[in-house]
Each structure stands twice: as structure tokens, then as C-alpha cells.
Scaffold this motif. Structure first.
Motif, short mmCIF file in Angstrom:
data_model
loop_
_atom_site.label_atom_id
_atom_site.label_comp_id
_atom_site.label_asym_id
_atom_site.label_seq_id
_atom_site.Cartn_x
_atom_site.Cartn_y
_atom_site.Cartn_z
N LEU A 206 19.12 10.83 -31.05
CA LEU A 206 18.85 12.04 -30.29
C LEU A 206 19.31 11.77 -28.86
O LEU A 206 18.53 11.63 -27.95
N THR B 19 20.44 11.74 -25.16
CA THR B 19 20.06 12.60 -24.05
C THR B 19 21.18 12.61 -23.02
O THR B 19 21.92 11.65 -22.87
N VAL C 247 14.08 20.28 -25.96
CA VAL C 247 13.59 19.28 -26.90
C VAL C 247 13.03 19.98 -28.13
O VAL C 247 13.24 19.55 -29.26
N VAL D 198 14.32 19.04 -31.82
CA VAL D 198 13.35 18.45 -32.76
C VAL D 198 13.15 19.37 -33.96
O VAL D 198 13.11 18.90 -35.10
N LEU E 221 7.51 15.55 -33.61
CA LEU E 221 7.95 14.25 -33.09
C LEU E 221 7.15 13.11 -33.72
O LEU E 221 7.71 12.08 -34.09
N LYS F 70 12.09 6.39 -28.65
CA LYS F 70 12.72 7.71 -28.58
C LYS F 70 11.66 8.81 -28.63
O LYS F 70 11.77 9.82 -27.95
N GLN G 172 10.11 9.05 -25.22
CA GLN G 172 11.08 9.65 -24.30
C GLN G 172 11.14 11.16 -24.51
O GLN G 172 11.11 11.94 -23.55
N LYS G 173 11.22 11.60 -25.76
CA LYS G 173 11.30 13.04 -26.05
C LYS G 173 9.99 13.76 -25.72
O LYS G 173 10.01 14.90 -25.28
N GLN H 161 10.12 14.33 -22.00
CA GLN H 161 11.02 15.44 -21.68
C GLN H 161 10.41 16.78 -22.06
O GLN H 161 10.53 17.76 -21.31
N HIS H 162 9.75 16.82 -23.20
CA HIS H 162 9.12 18.06 -23.66
C HIS H 162 8.03 18.51 -22.68
O HIS H 162 7.96 19.70 -22.32
#
Length: 91
Positions: free
Chosen positions: A5, A7, A18, A22, A62, A75, A78-79, A82-83
Motif C-alpha cells: 500500500l 504511500t 485511506v 482499504v 485495516l 503498514k 501507518q495507514k 493517515q486515516h
């Protein structure tokens, strides 16, 4: 099997949120969030602590992607970050 995924650098605007990425990955992998005993236990402990923590659909997906080893723990974190930034930017 690990899926990337990737970025984009924070200086450029991402075209997809995101949540979009996802959701699409979960559809491709045919995954749905399934609550486990640990999830129910965590919810009970949270409720007893008078805390209100609710995961949205993207956060649940996620977690499921991580459980099924589609993405790594790093990951996922991290996501999730960001979300949450995207959610706070909208508010």
C-alpha cells in the motif's frame, strides 16, 4: 502474501483516501471484519473504564487485513495514522 500500500510523499496530495484504498483492497481480497473474542473483551474493558472507543469501518478493515496477513503491522499503524489525519482534516 504481503500487498504493498505504497504511500506518496506528504508534499503531494493523495488522490485516494485511506478509506477508499482499504475498502478496495478488502473487496479484492473478499475480506470482511469479523469480531473475535479479543475484540469483545476489549470492548467490555473499555466500557468498564467509562471510555467510548468505536472503530469505524476503515479501521476495522485495516485490523482484518493485518489479521489475515495481507498487510504488515507497521503498514497498519501507518495507514491508521493517515486515516485519523484525514478524519481530523474534514472536521
Amino acid at each position: 502474501m504481503q500487498v504493498s500500500l505504497k504511500t506518496k510523499p506528504s508534499t503531494t496530495k493523495s488522490r485516494h483516501s485511506v478509506s477508499d484504498v482499504v475498502g478496495r483492497l478488502a473487496r479484492i481480497k473478499k475480506l470482511n471484519y469479523v469480531a473475535t473474542y479479543g475484540d469483545f473483551l476489549g470492548a467490555a474493558i473499555t466500557r468498564l473504564a467509562d471510555d467510548a472507543v468505536r472503530l469505524d469501518h476503515t479501521e476495522q478493515l485495516l485490523i482484518e487485513l493485518k489479521r489475515r496477513r495481507v498487510i504488515t503491522g507497521r503498514k497498519m499503524v501507518q495507514k491508521l495514522g493517515q486515516h485519523l489525519k484525514e478524519i481530523n482534516a474534514r472536521a
